[in-house]
Motif scaffolding. Structure first.
Motif, PDB file in Angstrom:
ATOM      1  N   THR A 142     -12.343  16.659   1.284  1.00  0.00           N
ATOM      2  CA  THR A 142     -13.744  16.641   0.850  1.00  0.00           C
ATOM      3  C   THR A 142     -13.888  15.859  -0.441  1.00  0.00           C
ATOM      4  N   VAL A 143     -12.975  16.084  -1.386  1.00  0.00           N
ATOM      5  CA  VAL A 143     -13.021  15.333  -2.651  1.00  0.00           C
ATOM      6  C   VAL A 143     -12.838  13.845  -2.374  1.00  0.00           C
ATOM      7  N   SER A 144     -11.924  13.518  -1.499  1.00  0.00           N
ATOM      8  CA  SER A 144     -11.694  12.125  -1.129  1.00  0.00           C
ATOM      9  C   SER A 144     -12.968  11.503  -0.549  1.00  0.00           C
ATOM     10  N   ARG A 145     -13.646  12.228   0.313  1.00  0.00           N
ATOM     11  CA  ARG A 145     -14.894  11.721   0.915  1.00  0.00           C
ATOM     12  C   ARG A 145     -15.985  11.570  -0.136  1.00  0.00           C
ATOM     13  N   TRP A 146     -16.056  12.493  -1.102  1.00  0.00           N
ATOM     14  CA  TRP A 146     -17.019  12.359  -2.193  1.00  0.00           C
ATOM     15  C   TRP A 146     -16.750  11.077  -2.969  1.00  0.00           C
ATOM     16  N   GLU A 147     -15.471  10.886  -3.327  1.00  0.00           N
ATOM     17  CA  GLU A 147     -15.108   9.747  -4.173  1.00  0.00           C
ATOM     18  C   GLU A 147     -15.314   8.408  -3.472  1.00  0.00           C
ATOM     19  N   ARG A 148     -15.164   8.368  -2.156  1.00  0.00           N
ATOM     20  CA  ARG A 148     -15.425   7.132  -1.396  1.00  0.00           C
ATOM     21  C   ARG A 148     -16.909   6.916  -1.163  1.00  0.00           C
ATOM     22  N   GLY A 149     -17.725   7.929  -1.417  1.00  0.00           N
ATOM     23  CA  GLY A 149     -19.152   7.822  -1.165  1.00  0.00           C
ATOM     24  C   GLY A 149     -19.520   8.137   0.268  1.00  0.00           C
TER      25      GLY A 149
END
Length: 180
Positions: free
Chosen positions: A34-41
């Motif tokens: 989820t954090v990865s998806r947030w950071e990629r936008g």
């Protein structure tokens, strides 16, 4: 701000504060993906998630504050202990609190105390999300407990005060104080 720009800002702040994605995810109560998806936008943060991320990343953290808090708890004349708010791991306990226990308190540092909780404590714990505890909407809670007869860490009947406080790593701690 677009999700992509928000994600880049989140990543920069996270790296600046020295958080690994996995640790930040744990503090936010989400999976690392989820954090990865947030950071990629790829996934926008909700308003509550944005507020939580801001609390974790915006303030300068100083581990010396945690050490001072631990010393205060360990030297308190009151029955008080400090736990990790999320995992219930014991971080510190006053001599007055330790005197109630029938085991070496050092054995419990870093271990969760939730298994010793009374039914009233567990019931109050179950209401925290609905009360906004984890979002900072409620910072203190007073509860009554009938106590337990646990042979190692008994809980005496009475009232306790929970106080949620920020720790240096961005996580929350909980001061648990017996009210006379």
């Amino acid at each position: 701000m677009a999700a992509h720009d928000t994600g880049l800002a989140l990543k920069r702040l996270r790296l600046l504060r020295g958080f690994k994605q996995s640790h930040f995810a744990q503090l936010m109560g989400v999976h690392q993906a989820t954090v990865s998806r947030w950071e990629r936008g790829d996934l926008p943060l909700s308003k509550a998630q944005q507020a939580a991320a801001h609390r974790l990343l915006a303030a300068a953290r100083d581990p010396r504050q945690d050490a001072a808090l631990k010393r205060l708890v360990e030297s308190s004349a009151r029955k008080v202990h400090l736990i990790c708010d999320r995992t219930h791991r014991l971080l510190a306990a006053s001599p007055a609190r330790q005197s109630e226990w029938r085991a070496d308190p050092a054995e419990f540092i870093g271990r969760s105390l939730i298994g010793y909780a009374s039914q009233e404590i567990l019931a109050a714990e179950a209401t925290l999300a609905d009360r906004g505890w984890h979002e900072g909407e409620l910072a203190t809670l007073e509860i009554a407990t009938a106590g337990t007869l646990d042979p190692v860490i008994p809980i005496l009947p009475g009232r306790v005060l929970w106080e949620r406080i920020a720790l240096a790593d961005g996580s929350a701690g909980r001061l648990v104080t017996t009210i006379a």
